[in-house]
Design an enzyme around this catalytic site. Structure first.
Site, short mmCIF file in Angstrom:
data_model
loop_
_atom_site.label_atom_id
_atom_site.label_comp_id
_atom_site.label_asym_id
_atom_site.label_seq_id
_atom_site.Cartn_x
_atom_site.Cartn_y
_atom_site.Cartn_z
N GLU A 155 0.83 -1.21 0.00
CA GLU A 155 0.00 0.00 0.00
C GLU A 155 0.86 1.25 0.00
OE1 GLU A 155 -3.60 1.93 2.73
OE2 GLU A 155 -2.50 0.19 3.44
N GLU A 256 -12.77 2.33 4.13
CA GLU A 256 -11.80 2.63 5.17
C GLU A 256 -11.86 4.14 5.48
OE1 GLU A 256 -7.52 0.78 6.15
OE2 GLU A 256 -7.44 2.41 4.71
#
Length: 279
Positions: A155, A256
């Protein structure tokens, strides 16, 4: 809206945090979600007690929620994102100790995506030394993921909120993905495309989607600015997700985002209930 987003799931480490960990799966299920993801829940314990693992596993199963994403141990999250795998010494050792524990827990719940967060830069240590350690540990992580038939996710965070993280752009994350795949030969490392982080970095989101969809293994969303629910900021999230699907992405989309000053149960009005379930 979001008519093509049937594979939505919630992150139980950023939503429903007003509840104890073991109550969050049931809360997600009550809100209409059948799939969830988690950061590593025990920030001080890369190897938690068996009763803790068993308790969370039972809570997920009882709620009927499928675990679709799990972070390896990454230090103190929430907080300034820092990761662990590129930090020499104790943090690196804790990351390694967690690899099989996290992989086995994921496998027991049918989870096939494991996220490994790069660590912050450490004063007094050559960045090249940290990068070499990172590649070594990511190689181990890729093999642990491969053992259970899972994907290793890499990520990119964002520089304004994580100024000491060296992976703060899509190209940087892709470079790591390709280095891990070259080192292992397993081809199971993939990009975790977080539209909020990329937006905060000022990247061209359409260009990133067009360029990196083939290497994308997981998607997360939050609106920007603010990291709130879709509609609270200015990102054209529906159009961006449509573009991902048009480019061939058929994986999960993780919610998220932060609920703000309201209960988490009130943070999903933008998403019709039929589109919250896994298909």
């Amino acid at each position: 809206m979001f008519q093509q987003a049937e594979r939505q799931f919630r992150n139980l480490s950023i939503l429903f945090t007003e509840l104890p960990l073991l109550e969050r799966p049931a809360a997600a299920a009550a809100a209409g979600f059948t799939a969830v993801e988690l950061w590593w829940p025990w920030t001080d314990a890369p190897v938690p007690e068996k009763r803790q693992l068993d308790g969370l596993r039972a809570a997920l199963r009882t709620a009927g929620t499928q675990l679709v994403g799990l972070n390896f141990y990454a230090g103190q999250l929430p907080g300034p994102d820092r990761g662990a795998l590129s930090i020499p010494g104790e943090e690196s050792e804790r990351f390694r100790a967690n690899l099989d524990v996290a992989a086995d827990f994921a496998q027991s719940l049918g989870c096939t995506a494991l996220n490994a967060l790069y660590g912050n830069r450490v004063d007094g240590i050559d960045p090249a030394t940290q990068d070499a350690l990172a590649l070594e540990n990511l190689t181990l992580a890729a093999r642990a993921a491969h053992r259970i038939g899972a994907t290793l996710l890499i990520e990119a965070l964002n520089a304004p909120e994580s100024p000491h993280c060296p992976i703060v752009s899509a190209p940087q994350a892709i470079e790591v993905v390709e280095a891990v795949n070259a080192a292992t030969g397993l081809d199971n490392a993939r990009f975790l495309l977080d539209l909020y982080h990329l937006a905060m970095n000022g990247e061209d989101l359409e260009q990133a989607i067009d360029r990196y969809t083939p290497l994308t293994g997981h998607v997360q969303i939050a609106d920007s600015p603010g990291r709130g629910a879709p509609g609270t900021g200015t990102l054209p999230l529906e159009a961006l997700l449509d573009r991902l699907h048009t480019n061939g992405y058929d994986g999960w989309t993780g919610l998220e985002y932060q609920p703000g000053d309201r209960p988490s149960t009130d943070a999903f009005t933008w998403l019709p209930r039929p589109h919250r379930a896994a298909h």
